[in-house]
Motif scaffolding. Structure first.
Motif, PDB file in Angstrom:
ATOM      1  N   ILE A  48       0.669  -1.420  -0.087  1.00  0.00           N
ATOM      2  CA  ILE A  48      -0.108   0.033  -0.157  1.00  0.00           C
ATOM      3  C   ILE A  48       0.844   1.307   0.035  1.00  0.00           C
ATOM      4  O   ILE A  48       2.309   1.273   0.064  1.00  0.00           O
ATOM      5  N   SER A  49       0.121   2.513  -0.153  1.00  0.00           N
ATOM      6  CA  SER A  49       1.006   3.662  -0.175  1.00  0.00           C
ATOM      7  C   SER A  49       1.707   3.927   1.294  1.00  0.00           C
ATOM      8  O   SER A  49       1.031   3.818   2.341  1.00  0.00           O
ATOM      9  N   VAL A  50       2.772   4.553   1.235  1.00  0.00           N
ATOM     10  CA  VAL A  50       3.402   5.057   2.378  1.00  0.00           C
ATOM     11  C   VAL A  50       2.652   6.213   3.014  1.00  0.00           C
ATOM     12  O   VAL A  50       2.615   6.250   4.220  1.00  0.00           O
ATOM     13  N   ILE A  51       1.962   7.021   2.228  1.00  0.00           N
ATOM     14  CA  ILE A  51       0.945   8.144   2.732  1.00  0.00           C
ATOM     15  C   ILE A  51      -0.048   7.339   3.614  1.00  0.00           C
ATOM     16  O   ILE A  51      -0.413   7.782   4.692  1.00  0.00           O
ATOM     17  N   THR A  52      -0.761   6.227   3.108  1.00  0.00           N
ATOM     18  CA  THR A  52      -1.828   5.309   4.191  1.00  0.00           C
ATOM     19  C   THR A  52      -1.134   5.174   5.335  1.00  0.00           C
ATOM     20  O   THR A  52      -1.924   5.204   6.413  1.00  0.00           O
ATOM     21  N   THR A  53       0.066   4.352   5.328  1.00  0.00           N
ATOM     22  CA  THR A  53       0.490   3.786   6.477  1.00  0.00           C
ATOM     23  C   THR A  53       0.958   4.935   7.367  1.00  0.00           C
ATOM     24  O   THR A  53       0.820   5.100   8.722  1.00  0.00           O
ATOM     25  N   LYS A  54       1.349   5.986   6.939  1.00  0.00           N
ATOM     26  CA  LYS A  54       1.745   7.376   7.688  1.00  0.00           C
ATOM     27  C   LYS A  54       0.493   7.920   8.309  1.00  0.00           C
ATOM     28  O   LYS A  54       0.562   8.237   9.631  1.00  0.00           O
ATOM     29  N   ARG A  55      -0.849   7.884   7.633  1.00  0.00           N
ATOM     30  CA  ARG A  55      -1.703   8.383   8.007  1.00  0.00           C
ATOM     31  C   ARG A  55      -2.314   7.513   9.376  1.00  0.00           C
ATOM     32  O   ARG A  55      -2.961   8.013  10.469  1.00  0.00           O
ATOM     33  N   ALA A  56      -2.100   6.082   9.196  1.00  0.00           N
ATOM     34  CA  ALA A  56      -2.292   5.073  10.277  1.00  0.00           C
ATOM     35  C   ALA A  56      -1.562   5.203  11.313  1.00  0.00           C
ATOM     36  O   ALA A  56      -2.103   5.460  12.540  1.00  0.00           O
ATOM     37  N   TYR A  57      -0.209   5.598  11.198  1.00  0.00           N
ATOM     38  CA  TYR A  57       0.611   5.590  12.457  1.00  0.00           C
ATOM     39  C   TYR A  57       0.249   7.196  12.895  1.00  0.00           C
ATOM     40  O   TYR A  57       0.482   7.338  14.305  1.00  0.00           O
ATOM     41  N   ASP A  58       0.140   8.229  12.316  1.00  0.00           N
ATOM     42  CA  ASP A  58      -0.562   9.394  12.884  1.00  0.00           C
ATOM     43  C   ASP A  58      -1.473   9.264  13.986  1.00  0.00           C
ATOM     44  O   ASP A  58      -1.668   9.834  14.896  1.00  0.00           O
TER      45      ASP A  58
END
Length: 124
Positions: A48-58
């Motif tokens: 998946i997108s790095v942006i998606t994982t960043k959003r989850a971690y945020d």
């Protein structure tokens, strides 16, 4: 750490990650101070997108489930399980109130509603 993404779910992918990680933390599968995969590694692993994982971690950090240390990574935070439980109980109460109001609207008795709840609960 085991995360399963469903492309057919109505729930956004980042929330699927958030929900599964929260569950693993609360259940003790992920423990306090345990390091999590980097955002890039998790994105690669889940395809998946790095942006998606960043959003989850945020989101997880905002809710106090993880902490991120610049240059070091993200770790499971110490959580107050009792406070988390209380928050979830409040959500259940709100949803049950809504269900009860709907049941009354269509004329269901308390006994019918209890039977329905028992069937659904035991089906899980």
């Amino acid at each position: 750490m085991n995360i399963i993404i469903s492309n057919t779910s109505d729930e956004p992918i980042y929330l699927q990650i958030v929900d599964q990680l929260k569950e693993q933390i609360v259940q003790g599968e992920l423990v306090e101070s345990q390091s999590l995969p980097s955002i890039r590694n998790l994105a690669k692993e889940l395809k998946i997108s790095v942006i998606t994982t960043k959003r989850a971690y945020d989101e997880l950090e905002k809710e106090g489930f993880i902490v991120t240390v610049a240059g070091k990574g993200s770790y499971v935070a110490a959580i107050n399980k009792e406070m988390f439980r209380e928050t979830k109980v409040k959500v259940i109460e709100e949803k049950m109130t809504e269900a009860i109001n709907t049941a009354k609207l269509v004329g269901l008795t308390l006994e019918e509603l209890q039977d329905m709840l028992k069937i659904i609960y035991e089906g899980w």
